[in-house]
Scaffold this active site. Structure first.
Site, PDB file in Angstrom:
ATOM      1  N   ARG A  65       0.816  -1.198   0.000  1.00 24.41           N
ATOM      2  CA  ARG A  65       0.000   0.000   0.000  1.00 24.41           C
ATOM      3  C   ARG A  65       0.855   1.256   0.000  1.00 24.41           C
ATOM      4  O   ARG A  65       0.484   2.274  -0.613  1.00 24.41           O
ATOM      5  CB  ARG A  65      -0.940  -0.003   1.210  1.00 24.41           C
ATOM      6  CG  ARG A  65      -1.900   1.175   1.222  1.00 24.41           C
ATOM      7  CD  ARG A  65      -2.910   1.091   2.350  1.00 24.41           C
ATOM      8  NE  ARG A  65      -3.930   0.088   2.065  1.00 24.41           N
ATOM      9  CZ  ARG A  65      -4.112  -0.999   2.781  1.00 24.41           C
ATOM     10  NH1 ARG A  65      -3.342  -1.241   3.824  1.00 24.41           N
ATOM     11  NH2 ARG A  65      -5.038  -1.853   2.472  1.00 24.41           N
ATOM     12  N   ALA A  66       2.006   1.215   0.654  1.00 20.59           N
ATOM     13  CA  ALA A  66       2.874   2.391   0.707  1.00 20.59           C
ATOM     14  C   ALA A  66       3.334   2.792  -0.692  1.00 20.59           C
ATOM     15  O   ALA A  66       3.323   3.988  -1.040  1.00 20.59           O
ATOM     16  CB  ALA A  66       4.078   2.113   1.598  1.00 20.59           C
TER      17      ALA A  66
END
Length: 698
Positions: free
Chosen positions: A279-280
């Protein structure tokens, strides 16, 4: 209606304003979490953002704000015909919906009238806050204090873009895509890591540290309170310019290019920073694209990557549940310098815009590393100061606090020393910032924590009326396993017990279920408690490294309390008195810090520790009578100072307690067991506190 405080009138806070503007440009970034001490204009800035958001077209009469050009097929108010010409549309401002900490589940997701659903076969659904926030902003103040069941609802809605209401075979769902903005004070505890990870960007804010910007803040606030309309009129043009720029950036967003070599840089940065999951990477990419669109560029530059990483990454690397987010700012700066600090290596001949005009009043955001801010920072405009949750920007050069804050960094330092078994410096800085002092007493260091056995309160509390959901002690409530049914005691039916309702109708010989047949399900789940530690810190605890074992045990119990969503407090006793080293709080990280600073020495005033515990619990009972306390006394039972502890145990009558027996050696007096009997408490040997000790084969 009072005019909201203008977004452009806020003094300083460039990182926060930029983060909010970027998420307004690209809601796919995932929202903003604002961390900062009280009184730093967090709520003011968020509420001012709503006036800048573009208006939206909605289907006339739809309570769920459906887009007429692409209505939700499952809308409870539908079906709606696709209206490409928008002839049946109504234009309105984007909604700003506030979710209060004390909201009920029905208020958040909506309410189903089960009596009408069963009796009349009608899905009578009243929309909740998630429906009201669709295509707008959902603002959660004090998001770290939000109950677990509401956090779960937000996580589901943020992940799927839909809200679901499931009640005993009756199901309703609708679209719920919103910009999630949360504010919190780190001193009051951290939110669940799963919730923090759902926020695309995290920004730390702090008050100005020089006189000029502080005076300007007060000057503007007084002017606003004197005449809100006139004050807002002073900033109409600036707010209108920002609103137009947001709309222009939204239109330009699909045309921004993210070259492969910049995407490779994002992957290398995230790998080097050791973030969890992917997700980062996605959030950094989306934020960089939004930054390029905000600055009017068609290609993402390395400056966009740098600024995006500083906003999107600090909260995504946690080595321990009690580590605060944003504690590795220096490591992130090193990685960014390594990946982005050198000459541009764009194979196509340059990024096409790495150089940013200095003093751009509308950027509102980070400038390249090492660039000093322009101006004196008192005009409240976007001063282009250094970026990132760890930079120094804002009015008058006020520090933009790291996403974890200086206090949290100290707590994490204690956690690192604990986990690695190394010793921190014995000299602590003076609280006033003066010369360092060496507190009296010996300092022991905890080892790596372990999983502890469950310490819980017997009996079942009643959480039907707003008590604290958690994972420790049994309690009646709206969540958990069904144990029986009963007739509704009055008011609206909350949880239907369908089999017993049908059975009641059948016993009457009726062909359908009527209101008098309805039965309510009684559920048993778990609650969060106040765990108050009373720790013996006398000189006898320093013998044979006993305090190291005790600190490790208390540290393990602190971690367990964090995972079970309890409040914690800590009292120590040594010498001639007891000291409350940690008032009851949800900030478990502060408890870790206080434990690391705990020193031993002197005599053992056990009675003073018990009396201090009684006073603390009495005060907490007056503040929050619904939260049940659990007293954990960590001692060997010896008392070498003050009165006999048996004479003060009546002050703790009725308080659920556990005595952790620290006595060791070949000769044991059994004083801790005697204390446990007087307190009507369980007595757990220190060696049996670990689950590994309880299950040696595991």
């Amino acid at each position: 209606m009072t005019s909201p405080y203008p977004f452009s009138a806020v003094v300083g806070l460039p990182d926060l304003r930029l983060a909010l503007l970027l998420t307004a440009v690209s809601p796919a970034i995932g929202g903003v979490l604002v961390r900062g001490e009280k009184g730093t204009a967090k709520s003011t800035v968020v509420r001012g953002l709503a006036a800048l958001l573009p208006e939206v077209d909605v289907v006339a009469g739809c309570r769920f704000a459906c887009d007429p050009a692409a209505p939700d097929p499952s809308c409870p108010d539908g079906p709606h015909a696709v209206d490409a010409s928008l002839t049946g549309a109504v234009r309105r401002r984007s909604a700003l919906v506030e979710l209060p900490v004390g909201a009920t589940e029905d208020r958040v997701v909506g309410t189903l009238d089960l009596q009408r659903a069963l009796g009349d076969g009608v899905k009578a659904y009243e929309p909740g806050l998630l429906a009201a926030a669709h295509r707008g902003v959902l603002y959660v103040d004090e998001v770290n204090l939000l109950p677990d069941h509401l956090v779960d609802l937000l996580l589901d809605a943020a992940a799927m873009g839909r809200a679901h209401v499931e009640r005993d075979g009756v199901s309703v769902q609708h679209a719920a895509r919103f910009l999630l903005v949360g504010t919190m004070n780190p001193e009051e505890g951290e939110p669940r890591p799963q919730l923090v990870d759902r926020f695309g960007l995290v920004v730390g804010v702090a008050s100005p540290t020089t006189a000029a910007p502080r005076a300007e803040v007060v000057r503007r606030r007084l002017a606003y309170e004197h005449d809100p309309a006139a004050f807002a009129a002073r900033f109409v043009e600036e707010d209108a310019a920002l609103a137009a720029r947001i709309a222009a950036a939204r239109r330009a967003l699909p045309g921004v290019s993210l070259p492969d070599h910049q995407l490779d840089r994002i992957a290398r940065i995230c790998l080097a920073y050791r973030v969890d999951g992917l997700r980062a990477d996605i959030v950094v990419a989306r934020t960089a694209v939004a930054l390029a669109a905000w600055h009017g560029r068609t290609v993402v530059t390395k400056d966009d990557l740098r600024d995006a990483a500083r906003l999107a990454l600090p909260h995504r690397r946690r080595r321990d549940p009690l580590d605060p987010p944003g504690a590795d700012q220096e490591r992130l700066e090193e990685i960014l310098e390594q990946e982005l600090g050198g000459p541009d290596d764009d194979p196509d001949g340059g990024d096409g815009g790495d150089e940013r005009p200095d003093g751009d009043p509308d950027t509102g955001g980070p400038s390249p590393a090492g660039t000093p801010p322009e101006g004196d920072g008192t005009d409240g405009g976007f001063d282009g100061g250094p970026s990132g949750p760890g930079g120094r920007g804002g009015a008058g050069g006020a520090p933009q606090q790291p996403a974890g804050g200086a206090r949290d960094q100290r707590a994490e330092g204690a956690g690192d020393q604990r986990a690695e078994g190394t010793e921190p410096p014995a000299v602590e800085p003076a609280p006033s910032g003066g010369p360092a002092t060496a507190p009296a007493g010996e300092l022991a260091f905890a080892q790596a924590p372990y999983k502890t056995r469950l310490l819980k309160i017997g009996g079942r509390a009643n959480r039907q009326h707003g008590a604290h959901a958690g994972r420790r002690s049994p309690a009646h409530g709206r969540h958990g396993r069904v144990v029986r049914s009963r007739q509704p005691s009055g008011g609206k039916l909350v949880t239907l017990h369908l089999p017993d309702s049908v059975r009641a109708a059948a016993l009457r010989g009726a062909s359908r279920v009527h209101a008098r047949d309805l039965r309510e399900a009684v559920k048993v789940g778990r609650e969060a408690n106040l765990v108050l530690f009373v720790v013996d810190a006398s000189g006898s605890m320093a013998a044979r490294q006993r305090m190291t074992v005790v600190k490790t045990a208390v540290l393990s119990l602190l971690r367990d309390a964090y995972q079970r969503r309890d409040k914690v407090g800590m009292i120590t006793f040594r010498g001639a008195a007891a000291t409350t080293v940690l008032e009851p709080t949800a900030s478990h990280e502060v408890g870790v810090l206080r434990l690391a600073e705990l020193r031993t020495g002197g005599r053992t005033p056990l009675a003073a520790g018990l009396l201090q515990a009684a006073r603390t619990l009495h005060g907490e009972r007056r503040r929050d009578a619904r939260r049940r306390p659990l007293l954990v006394v960590v001692t060997d039972g010896r008392a070498t100072s003050g009165p006999d502890p048996m004479t003060v145990t009546p002050a703790l009558a009725g308080v659920p307690a556990v005595v952790v027996d620290c006595e060791s050696g070949p000769v044991r007096l059994g004083l801790a067991r005697r204390l446990a009997r007087a307190l009507s408490a369980d007595c757990v040997p220190l060696s049996a506190l670990s689950t590994a000790a309880a299950h040696p084969g595991s």
